[in-house]
Scaffold this motif. Structure first.
Motif, PDB file in Angstrom:
ATOM      1  N   VAL A   1       0.978  -1.203  -0.149  1.00 23.46           N
ATOM      2  CA  VAL A   1       0.072  -0.140  -0.220  1.00 23.46           C
ATOM      3  C   VAL A   1       0.832   1.191   0.158  1.00 23.46           C
ATOM      4  CG1 VAL A   1      -1.609   1.213   1.360  1.00 23.46           C
ATOM      5  CG2 VAL A   1      -2.052  -1.064   1.173  1.00 23.46           C
ATOM      6  N   ALA A   2       1.967   1.009   0.685  1.00 20.18           N
ATOM      7  CA  ALA A   2       3.007   2.258   0.787  1.00 20.18           C
ATOM      8  C   ALA A   2       3.523   2.454  -0.373  1.00 20.18           C
ATOM      9  CB  ALA A   2       3.759   2.305   2.072  1.00 20.18           C
ATOM     10  N   SER A   3       3.513   3.750  -1.155  1.00 22.68           N
ATOM     11  CA  SER A   3       4.063   3.625  -2.415  1.00 22.68           C
ATOM     12  C   SER A   3       5.644   4.144  -2.538  1.00 22.68           C
ATOM     13  CB  SER A   3       3.129   4.978  -3.200  1.00 22.68           C
ATOM     14  OG  SER A   3       4.032   4.908  -4.578  1.00 22.68           O
ATOM     15  N   THR A   4       6.480   3.220  -3.103  1.00 18.93           N
ATOM     16  CA  THR A   4       7.910   3.621  -3.152  1.00 18.93           C
ATOM     17  C   THR A   4       8.321   3.796  -4.356  1.00 18.93           C
ATOM     18  OG1 THR A   4       8.316   1.277  -3.136  1.00 18.93           O
ATOM     19  CG2 THR A   4       8.334   2.155  -0.886  1.00 18.93           C
ATOM     20  N   LYS A   5       8.577   2.651  -5.172  1.00 18.98           N
ATOM     21  CA  LYS A   5       9.270   2.447  -6.648  1.00 18.98           C
ATOM     22  C   LYS A   5       8.427   3.493  -7.453  1.00 18.98           C
ATOM     23  CE  LYS A   5       7.180  -1.901  -8.118  1.00 18.98           C
ATOM     24  NZ  LYS A   5       7.516  -2.925  -8.983  1.00 18.98           N
ATOM     25  N   ALA A   6       6.834   3.536  -7.330  1.00 24.27           N
ATOM     26  CA  ALA A   6       6.231   4.396  -7.997  1.00 24.27           C
ATOM     27  C   ALA A   6       6.440   5.806  -8.073  1.00 24.27           C
ATOM     28  CB  ALA A   6       4.870   4.281  -7.704  1.00 24.27           C
ATOM     29  N   TYR A   7       6.874   6.284  -6.694  1.00 27.29           N
ATOM     30  CA  TYR A   7       7.279   7.676  -6.538  1.00 27.29           C
ATOM     31  C   TYR A   7       8.757   7.905  -7.185  1.00 27.29           C
ATOM     32  CZ  TYR A   7       8.852  11.707  -3.683  1.00 27.29           C
ATOM     33  OH  TYR A   7       9.430  12.938  -3.290  1.00 27.29           O
ATOM     34  N   THR A   8       9.585   7.100  -6.861  1.00 26.90           N
ATOM     35  CA  THR A   8      10.923   7.259  -7.508  1.00 26.90           C
ATOM     36  C   THR A   8      10.572   7.537  -9.094  1.00 26.90           C
ATOM     37  OG1 THR A   8      11.526   5.158  -6.989  1.00 26.90           O
ATOM     38  CG2 THR A   8      12.417   6.662  -5.682  1.00 26.90           C
ATOM     39  N   THR A   9      10.193   6.588  -9.453  1.00 30.60           N
ATOM     40  CA  THR A   9       9.939   6.622 -11.186  1.00 30.60           C
ATOM     41  C   THR A   9       8.943   7.863 -11.534  1.00 30.60           C
ATOM     42  OG1 THR A   9       7.992   5.209 -11.090  1.00 30.60           O
ATOM     43  CG2 THR A   9      10.301   4.088 -11.517  1.00 30.60           C
ATOM     44  N   GLN A  10       8.412   8.326 -10.815  1.00 30.87           N
ATOM     45  CA  GLN A  10       7.329   9.556 -11.087  1.00 30.87           C
ATOM     46  C   GLN A  10       8.381  10.636 -11.055  1.00 30.87           C
ATOM     47  OE1 GLN A  10       4.600   9.476  -8.018  1.00 30.87           O
ATOM     48  NE2 GLN A  10       2.870   8.098  -9.099  1.00 30.87           N
ATOM     49  N   LEU A  11       9.562  10.567 -10.154  1.00 27.96           N
ATOM     50  CA  LEU A  11      10.343  11.778  -9.926  1.00 27.96           C
ATOM     51  C   LEU A  11      11.249  11.665 -11.321  1.00 27.96           C
ATOM     52  CD1 LEU A  11      11.476  11.710  -6.285  1.00 27.96           C
ATOM     53  CD2 LEU A  11       9.729  13.239  -7.414  1.00 27.96           C
ATOM     54  N   VAL A  12      11.638  10.472 -11.665  1.00 27.81           N
ATOM     55  CA  VAL A  12      12.288  10.393 -12.962  1.00 27.81           C
ATOM     56  C   VAL A  12      11.677  10.889 -14.139  1.00 27.81           C
ATOM     57  CG1 VAL A  12      13.530   8.808 -14.622  1.00 27.81           C
ATOM     58  CG2 VAL A  12      13.847   8.472 -12.109  1.00 27.81           C
ATOM     59  N   ALA A  13      10.470  10.395 -14.175  1.00 22.76           N
ATOM     60  CA  ALA A  13       9.697  10.866 -15.443  1.00 22.76           C
ATOM     61  C   ALA A  13       9.300  12.534 -15.436  1.00 22.76           C
ATOM     62  CB  ALA A  13       8.199  10.256 -15.339  1.00 22.76           C
ATOM     63  N   LEU A  14       9.257  13.015 -14.352  1.00 23.62           N
ATOM     64  CA  LEU A  14       9.108  14.407 -14.207  1.00 23.62           C
ATOM     65  C   LEU A  14      10.390  15.357 -14.405  1.00 23.62           C
ATOM     66  CD1 LEU A  14       6.698  14.157 -11.149  1.00 23.62           C
ATOM     67  CD2 LEU A  14       5.914  15.155 -13.517  1.00 23.62           C
ATOM     68  N   LEU A  15      11.482  14.723 -14.164  1.00 29.31           N
ATOM     69  CA  LEU A  15      12.809  15.245 -14.274  1.00 29.31           C
ATOM     70  C   LEU A  15      12.995  15.236 -15.674  1.00 29.31           C
ATOM     71  CD1 LEU A  15      15.412  16.817 -13.602  1.00 29.31           C
ATOM     72  CD2 LEU A  15      16.342  14.701 -12.561  1.00 29.31           C
TER      73      LEU A  15
END
Ligand code: F6R
Length: 366
Positions: free
Chosen positions: A156-170
């Protein structure tokens, strides 16, 4: 299915080097110097016609949006507003055909995010979804989609989704900055070089997981924990606090370093843990003053710093180091120890890490 890990969350934390690579590699040109988004195929005019970007999301995805504001405003000089989807929907937002609405959603099914996207479109905005699930509702509703190739996220706690969101946004910020002429080719290539080192550098962080486990044992009985940071580290502080709350059930709050004096400092008493994120060089001196403010009240300060730091280290009780990198790339790594701290704290407290109480993986009701 947990691949030898005790919980899905830990497995997903350790998958980050691989999925970060997956998210970026298909978007870096073969010469390693430029970002390309085949799925967007924007022209310079497409980017120049954007008057404002409105980022809308919930929870952890919203926190990724907070960081994206720094990426896009600094690298592409386009004004960015970030809003919580359930707020955006109901505030008669200033959104029109000059607005690019970016929604961020791991599942692509969060009802408030989907409704916010529909609202932005109704007001004439162009739309872009950053999502992890191919064919999800959000991906079907948006004009264009950028997928974060994080693979299924079960905890439930998001981890890899968050880091890949950061990558995509950067990557998106770099792409827009080049197209609208605000970013030099050299600067773009430099950030890309540091991004490409992240997967290996993450392993470096994992080598210190034992230290983080020890810190978790130290904070496990505490009732309140504070996270402080400035600029991008402030957004990460919010994510660190959310992660700790949702799985360890310890009350945690994030504060911008400069805001402490405006009220929260009253809560800092002897022994209260303060996680001080101080990776960003341009605000380091200011963070050091903030750390001194909480140290003067006898807080227990865990500092998160870049490797090679000598100054912050003099003012703190325990240290977590992050490999050296570009300012914009650092957040992708800085969050990992915060995820591990939340994880180990939840484990020592005997909580159901992958299925925290009262929470669901995908929030499809209001
Ligand atoms: C926290 C967490 C939630 C989600 C939020 C949005 O760890 O997972 O805060 O980030 O519910 O979910 P998505 O990204 O699926 O829209």
């Amino acid at each position: 299915e947990k691949g030898g890990f005790e919980h899905f969350m830990l497995k997903e934390i350790y998958e980050q080097p691989k999925v970060i690579k997956d998210t970026m590699s298909c978007r870096i040109a073969s010469d390693g110097e430029q970002i390309q988004f085949e799925e967007l195929n924007w022209t310079p005019e497409d980017v120049k016609s954007i008057g404002k970007i409105m980022i809308v999301a919930c929870g952890t995805a919203y926190h990724a949006g907070l960081l994206a504001k720094y990426f896009i405003e600094k690298l592409a000089r386009i004004p960015v507003e970030v809003d919580i989807a359930s707020e955006y929907r109901y505030r008669d937002p200033l959104t029109d055909s000059k607005t690019l609405c970016i929604v961020i959603s791991q599942s692509g099914e969060t009802i408030d995010t989907l409704a916010a996207l529909k609202e932005a479109k109704r007001r004439g905005a162009r739309s872009l979804a950053i999502t992890n699930v191919v064919g999800s509702s959000v991906s079907r509703e948006a004009d264009q989609v950028v997928y974060t190739w994080a693979g299924p996220e079960i905890a439930v706690a998001s981890t890899k989704a968050y880091t890949t969101q950061l990558v995509a946004l950067l990557l998106l910020a770099l792409y827009m900055g080049r197209l609208n002429g605000h970013l030099t080719a050299d600067r773009e290539a430099q950030v890309i070089r540091d991004l490409q080192r992240v997967p290996d550098q993450c392993r470096n962080i994992f080598d210190h997981a034992g230290d983080i486990k020890e810190l978790a044992a130290k904070i496990k009985e505490k009732e309140d924990i504070f996270f402080i940071g400035r600029s991008m580290d402030y957004g990460l502080a919010m994510e660190g606090a959310l992660k700790l709350k949702e799985i360890s059930y310890i009350h945690a709050e994030a504060y911008a370093g400069g805001e402490l004096k405006h009220g929260t400092l009253a809560l800092i008493i002897s022994g209260v843990p303060v996680i001080a994120l101080a990776t960003q060089q341009d605000v380091e001196e200011k963070m050091i003053s903030n750390i001194k403010e909480v140290k003067a009240r006898d807080a227990y300060v865990i500092g998160v710093v870049q490797e090679g730091d000598t100054e912050v280290r003099k003012t703190i009780d325990s240290v977590i180091t992050i490999p050296r990198s570009d300012n914009f790339v650092l957040p992708i790594m800085t969050v990992i120890p915060l995820q591990l701290l939340a994880y180990y704290t939840a484990v020592v407290r005997g909580n159901d890490v992958d299925k925290p109480r009262n929470l669901a993986k995908s929030v499809t009701v209001e």
